[in-house]
Scaffold this motif. Structure first.
Motif, PDB file in Angstrom:
ATOM      1  N   PHE A   1       8.304  31.585  -5.562  1.00 34.09           N
ATOM      2  CA  PHE A   1       7.517  32.601  -6.188  1.00 34.09           C
ATOM      3  C   PHE A   1       6.277  33.149  -5.451  1.00 34.09           C
ATOM      4  N   ALA A   2       5.445  32.205  -4.996  1.00 29.06           N
ATOM      5  CA  ALA A   2       4.081  32.647  -4.210  1.00 29.06           C
ATOM      6  C   ALA A   2       4.533  33.287  -3.066  1.00 29.06           C
ATOM      7  N   THR A   3       5.630  33.631  -2.323  1.00 27.75           N
ATOM      8  CA  THR A   3       6.039  34.072  -1.240  1.00 27.75           C
ATOM      9  C   THR A   3       5.911  35.817  -1.589  1.00 27.75           C
ATOM     10  N   LYS A   4       6.054  36.051  -2.852  1.00 30.52           N
ATOM     11  CA  LYS A   4       5.691  37.220  -3.200  1.00 30.52           C
ATOM     12  C   LYS A   4       4.428  37.994  -3.201  1.00 30.52           C
ATOM     13  N   LEU A   5       3.756  37.013  -3.263  1.00 27.13           N
ATOM     14  CA  LEU A   5       2.181  37.127  -3.539  1.00 27.13           C
ATOM     15  C   LEU A   5       1.419  37.059  -2.303  1.00 27.13           C
ATOM     16  N   ASN A   6       0.023  37.252  -2.334  1.00 24.72           N
ATOM     17  CA  ASN A   6      -0.885  36.990  -1.355  1.00 24.72           C
ATOM     18  C   ASN A   6      -1.826  35.717  -1.754  1.00 24.72           C
ATOM     19  N   ILE A   7      -1.329  34.645  -1.313  1.00 24.11           N
ATOM     20  CA  ILE A   7      -1.829  33.346  -1.592  1.00 24.11           C
ATOM     21  C   ILE A   7      -2.019  32.644  -0.021  1.00 24.11           C
ATOM     22  N   PRO A   8      -3.160  32.712   0.450  1.00 28.46           N
ATOM     23  CA  PRO A   8      -3.435  32.064   1.755  1.00 28.46           C
ATOM     24  C   PRO A   8      -3.325  30.681   1.752  1.00 28.46           C
ATOM     25  N   ASP A   9      -3.751  29.975   0.731  1.00 34.21           N
ATOM     26  CA  ASP A   9      -3.725  28.507   0.959  1.00 34.21           C
ATOM     27  C   ASP A   9      -3.434  28.215  -0.695  1.00 34.21           C
ATOM     28  N   LEU A  10      -2.204  27.364  -0.664  1.00 40.06           N
ATOM     29  CA  LEU A  10      -1.738  26.780  -1.805  1.00 40.06           C
ATOM     30  C   LEU A  10      -1.816  25.207  -1.708  1.00 40.06           C
ATOM     31  N   GLU A  11      -2.021  24.489  -2.843  1.00 39.71           N
ATOM     32  CA  GLU A  11      -2.198  23.027  -2.957  1.00 39.71           C
ATOM     33  C   GLU A  11      -1.354  22.793  -4.348  1.00 39.71           C
ATOM     34  N   VAL A  12      -0.541  21.797  -4.291  1.00 39.83           N
ATOM     35  CA  VAL A  12       0.195  21.640  -5.332  1.00 39.83           C
ATOM     36  C   VAL A  12       0.070  20.154  -5.616  1.00 39.83           C
ATOM     37  N   ILE A  13      -0.887  19.816  -7.024  1.00 43.77           N
ATOM     38  CA  ILE A  13      -1.149  18.282  -7.361  1.00 43.77           C
ATOM     39  C   ILE A  13      -0.717  17.699  -8.308  1.00 43.77           C
TER      40      ILE A  13
ATOM     41  N   ILE B   1      -2.471  37.259 -11.081  1.00 40.92           N
ATOM     42  CA  ILE B   1      -3.804  37.783 -11.218  1.00 40.92           C
ATOM     43  C   ILE B   1      -4.867  37.297 -10.002  1.00 40.92           C
ATOM     44  N   LEU B   2      -4.773  35.830  -9.926  1.00 40.46           N
ATOM     45  CA  LEU B   2      -5.495  35.320  -8.910  1.00 40.46           C
ATOM     46  C   LEU B   2      -5.354  35.850  -7.441  1.00 40.46           C
ATOM     47  N   SER B   3      -3.839  36.212  -7.178  1.00 42.23           N
ATOM     48  CA  SER B   3      -3.630  36.939  -5.890  1.00 42.23           C
ATOM     49  C   SER B   3      -4.060  38.249  -5.911  1.00 42.23           C
ATOM     50  N   LEU B   4      -4.081  39.168  -6.948  1.00 39.15           N
ATOM     51  CA  LEU B   4      -4.496  40.436  -7.036  1.00 39.15           C
ATOM     52  C   LEU B   4      -5.959  40.537  -6.824  1.00 39.15           C
ATOM     53  N   LEU B   5      -6.699  39.473  -7.375  1.00 38.45           N
ATOM     54  CA  LEU B   5      -8.115  39.367  -7.013  1.00 38.45           C
ATOM     55  C   LEU B   5      -8.615  38.742  -5.849  1.00 38.45           C
ATOM     56  N   ARG B   6      -7.465  38.544  -4.964  1.00 34.57           N
ATOM     57  CA  ARG B   6      -7.906  37.797  -3.842  1.00 34.57           C
ATOM     58  C   ARG B   6      -8.752  36.666  -3.634  1.00 34.57           C
ATOM     59  N   VAL B   7      -8.373  35.722  -4.716  1.00 39.55           N
ATOM     60  CA  VAL B   7      -9.001  34.393  -4.533  1.00 39.55           C
ATOM     61  C   VAL B   7      -8.300  33.599  -3.547  1.00 39.55           C
ATOM     62  N   PRO B   8      -9.115  33.354  -2.487  1.00 40.95           N
ATOM     63  CA  PRO B   8      -8.425  32.708  -1.306  1.00 40.95           C
ATOM     64  C   PRO B   8      -7.465  31.467  -1.324  1.00 40.95           C
ATOM     65  N   HIS B   9      -8.133  30.647  -2.561  1.00 40.25           N
ATOM     66  CA  HIS B   9      -7.512  29.311  -2.379  1.00 40.25           C
ATOM     67  C   HIS B   9      -6.885  29.329  -3.978  1.00 40.25           C
ATOM     68  N   LEU B  10      -5.575  28.549  -4.026  1.00 41.15           N
ATOM     69  CA  LEU B  10      -5.130  28.237  -5.104  1.00 41.15           C
ATOM     70  C   LEU B  10      -4.434  26.764  -5.438  1.00 41.15           C
ATOM     71  N   VAL B  11      -4.906  26.495  -6.673  1.00 45.65           N
ATOM     72  CA  VAL B  11      -4.275  25.020  -6.597  1.00 45.65           C
ATOM     73  C   VAL B  11      -3.226  25.027  -7.842  1.00 45.65           C
ATOM     74  N   LEU B  12      -2.310  24.529  -8.020  1.00 49.34           N
ATOM     75  CA  LEU B  12      -1.192  24.343  -8.817  1.00 49.34           C
ATOM     76  C   LEU B  12      -1.234  22.812  -9.384  1.00 49.34           C
TER      77      LEU B  12
ATOM     78  N   LEU C   1     -11.804  29.873  -5.515  1.00 46.53           N
ATOM     79  CA  LEU C   1     -10.780  29.177  -5.813  1.00 46.53           C
ATOM     80  C   LEU C   1      -9.859  28.993  -7.427  1.00 46.53           C
ATOM     81  N   GLY C   2      -8.682  29.239  -7.395  1.00 46.00           N
ATOM     82  CA  GLY C   2      -8.088  29.438  -8.722  1.00 46.00           C
ATOM     83  C   GLY C   2      -7.249  27.990  -9.277  1.00 46.00           C
ATOM     84  N   LEU C   3      -7.648  27.677 -10.342  1.00 45.20           N
ATOM     85  CA  LEU C   3      -6.874  26.341 -10.464  1.00 45.20           C
ATOM     86  C   LEU C   3      -5.898  26.750 -11.504  1.00 45.20           C
ATOM     87  N   VAL C   4      -4.641  26.758 -11.576  1.00 44.71           N
ATOM     88  CA  VAL C   4      -4.000  26.993 -12.408  1.00 44.71           C
ATOM     89  C   VAL C   4      -3.095  25.851 -12.995  1.00 44.71           C
TER      90      VAL C   4
END
Lengths: 304, 425
Positions: free
Chosen positions: B173-185, B137-148, B116-119
């Motif tokens: 912006f994320a539609t251009k990337l490969n981010i299978p799971d996004l959470e915005v908190i 970068i997180l998308s390139l590295l195929r980190v499957p989960h992203l939290v903004l 998971l990547g936490l931005v």
């Protein structure tokens, strides 16, 4: 039958075990002459167990390297010998006393035995020609260690340069070294003190008796409980008391304090560790108290 | 009784943090550690003493995470550090990557092992170039989960409108990337809102707190349990009387599930055999799956050595000496065509020649610059390599282990590049 991911779950402890075995095998495969630094303490016993698992049913393909401070607890040396005999591995002992006698290091009467281990260790690594040395260091121990790589490069002087560390990506470790240099390897980097105790509990393996609660004559000095013995005698108005204690770390007798405890087995120690409010080093290691960067400074010199 | 039942079942989440210098990352990490009781009294006392010594009127939690003397002196974070905390259900490993100085290289390092990547973004600033770059970068590295994590909500009066605006902008912006799971908190790391406890000041937000999300995000299914990949790491031959005929192959399962009796192929030789047994120490196992370290025995006496790979005959990686990959370059001297480097891919080490640098990727705009024929430090680009021996490759998008490699400068021995395979060309 369709299997799901739920059938193939690995607990965090099993994941840590798998990762450490991977690292140990990688080192054995790629380095010409590795050694496993073994103090007889709980972390090095876990490392030895993992090495045993990594090569079973073959023997561990590298020797153990112990730095004998001359002030080690007898229980620790006894445990060391039991492990060495059971696994049939070679033991190399680098003795601080011998190093002083032969002039490799100088005893100025002020430096602790624990600190004098550095020169003794570096000399042994050089003499034996070790190209890699496993250490039981964990990143949770100390803030300078949190920065250390699993493969920690040491130059010809055995020095660690924190600003020049190699990036570590995926599980692809880079073991390239030049002649005279060596690598320190930390397979337990991602383990915490609590993980170590859970693993010791699960594996039911022998550790030195001083880790468990026992009665001992102690004196309180600089906020630490020190065990009475030939080198530690009460000073001034200090009073000797009998207390139920155990050790959280093992090291040189003059620098390693104990803590009051009734924990007589690993399960009880897990309970105590889970609620401990002071780090093991903060509680019991005199030599980490010199300055805020004591560990970092010693590591730069070549300490483990 | 001890909690060993917990430890034996609890799982592990590795996450990488990212964010710019003043977005409160240290404060957030400090708070996660503090609130999960992972900071000890002696550590906190040391930080308080130092803070007082420096004349601060607050406890600087960043001092907890800046482990090196020079970092504390300069008040900056130099390198990736790893931190640990646990809750009753999960253990967490944080790869704490510095926001500035060599960020791409550090982000790639931290993200390479992250689930998971936490931005972090500062709610007052909104999305910056840096937040976009981190997401790329997180998308390139195929980190499957992203939290903004939209931080410093206290400084924008906990405004729902501000949060919605950043949320929307980022999702687009994320539609251009490969981010299978996004959470915005929306959070306030300083005051603790929505970090561990739900914020009363943001009753309009109905999603999870950050800690709740970290504890519950499902990572077990991110592994590939279909395509069997077992890079052979070490051949185990006891040569003792007791285990005279034992010959096992030690390694870490990189994909799929291996079972006794399975028909397998050994690559690159192409010899086939069956799995005779899977061992872990003195126990024989029913199955082995990622990321287990085991020893595999085969029924036939085939020639297998380190660098080989065990797979299924009808589902094997492609051996290839021509590698098409995205490279993150990490050395001061740029990467140029015709350069020769050492390459490490799974357990196989070879040499690689840079055939061509196809383009440099601008991680801010995603623009592909085809004019530049070199990659500078911290730059990412698409590169064609020719290797001395065939690598047993999968696309990185399929398998992060068999799809990745590192490049090593043969003169200095330093790791100078991280590669993600597009395909065997």
């Amino acid at each position: 039958m369709t299997e799901t991911h739920a059938d193939y779950q690995l607990s965090q402890l099993d994941q840590l075990e798998a990762e450490s075995i991977h690292i140990i095998r990688e080192v054995a495969a790629e380095f010409e002459k590795p050694a496993l630094m073994f103090s007889g303490g709980k972390d090095s016993i876990v490392m030895l167990r993992l090495a045993e698992k990594a090569f079973y049913p073959a023997k561990i393909p590298f020797p153990l390297l112990q730095v004998d401070t001359g002030l080690d607890f007898p229980e620790v040396l006894e445990t060391r010998d039991n492990w060495v005999n059971r696994l049939g591995v070679r033991l190399v002992v680098a003795s601080v006393d011998e190093a002083i006698k032969s002039g490799v290091i100088v005893d100025d009467g002020k430096t602790s035995r624990n600190r004098m281990q550095t020169g003794t260790l570096l000399n042994a690594i050089e003499e034996e020609g070790f190209t890699a040395a496993f250490g039981g260091g964990r990143r949770d121990e100390e803030k300078a260690r949190a920065k250390e790589r699993v493969y920690s490069h040491r130059d010809e002087f055995g020095q660690w340069d924190p600003k020049m560390q190699r990036p570590e990506l995926w599980s692809l470790y880079n073991g390239r070294i030049h002649a005279g240099e060596h690598m320190r390897i930390f397979p337990l980097s991602n383990w915490t003190e609590l993980d170590i105790w859970h693993y010791l509990h699960r594996e039911q393996i022998e550790i030195p008796a001083i880790y468990f609660a026992h009665e001992r004559e102690v004196v309180e000095r600089d906020g630490m409980l020190l065990s009475i013995g030939p080198e530690i005698q009460p000073k001034g108005n200090e009073t000797v008391e009998k207390k139920m204690v155990r050790f959280r770390t093992v090291g040189d007798r003059t620098q390693t304090g104990c803590v009051e405890s009734d924990a007589a087995d690993t399960a009880a120690i897990i309970d105590e560790t889970a609620i401990a409010r002071v780090t093991e080093r903060g509680a019991t290691r005199g030599d980490d108290r010199f300055s805020e960067a004591a560990m970092e400074d010693r590591k730069k010199e070549g300490y483990f | 009784m001890a909690e060993q039942t917990h430890q034996d079942t609890m799982d592990l989440l590795r996450f990488a943090t990212a964010g710019s210098v003043d977005d409160g990352k240290s404060t957030l990490i400090g708070r996660l550690l503090l609130d999960s009781k992972s900071i000890f009294e002696d550590q906190l006392e040391a930080v308080e003493t130092t803070s007082r010594g420096k004349g601060y009127d607050y406890t600087d939690l960043a001092l907890l995470t800046d482990g090196l003397r020079s970092e504390r002196e300069q008040g900056i974070t130099i390198d990736v550090a790893y931190r640990y905390f646990a809750t009753p259900t999960r253990k967490f490993i944080i790869a704490d990557t510095p926001g500035h100085v060599q960020y791409t290289r550090n982000m790639v390092t931290g993200a390479s092992t992250a689930d998971l990547g936490l931005v972090l973004v500062d709610a007052r600033q909104g999305l910056t170039e840096q937040s976009r770059r981190h997401a790329v970068i997180l998308s390139l590295l195929r980190v499957p989960h992203l939290v903004l994590a939209v931080n410093k909500m206290d400084l924008v009066d906990f405004s729902q409108e501000t949060y919605e605006k950043i949320h929307k902008e980022f999702t687009q912006f994320a539609t251009k990337l490969n981010i299978p799971d996004l959470e915005v908190i929306p959070i306030s790391a300083l005051q603790g809102d929505n970090v561990v406890t739900r914020s009363e000041k943001m009753s309009w937000y109905s999603g999870p707190t950050l800690m709740h999300h970290l504890e519950h995000v499902h990572v077990a299914s991110d592994r590939d349990l279909v395509d069997v990949r077992f890079p052979v790491q070490y051949v185990i031959r006891p040569k003792s009387d007791q285990h005279h005929d034992y010959r096992g192959y030690g390694g870490m399962v990189a994909g799929g599930v291996l079972k006794k009796g399975d028909e397998v192929v050994v690559l690159p030789s192409g010899m086939t055999s069956k799995i005779a047994g899977i061992d872990l120490h003195d126990k024989e196992l029913d199955a082995a799956f990622p990321p287990m370290s085991v020893t595999v025995r085969l029924e036939d006496d085939v020639d297998v050595s380190r660098g080989d790979m065990i797979a299924r005959a009808n589902n094997a990686p492609k051996p290839s000496q021509d590698i098409d990959a995205m490279i993150c370059w990490m050395a001061d001297e740029p990467l140029r065509p015709r350069q020769k480097l050492a390459i490490k891919h799974t357990t196989r080490v070879a040499r690689a020649l840079v055939k061509d640098i196809q383009y440099r990727l601008d991680v801010n705009s995603l623009h592909r610059d085809q004019e530049t024929k070199e990659l500078g430090r911290n730059e990412i680009g698409r590169v064609q390599l020719r290797t001395t021996v065939p690598l047993l490759c999968d696309p990185y998008s399929k398998n992060r282990t068999t799809g990745s490699f590192i490049l090593i400068d043969e003169a200095t021995g330093v790791t100078v590049g991280a590669g993600m395979i597009n395909s065997g060309a």
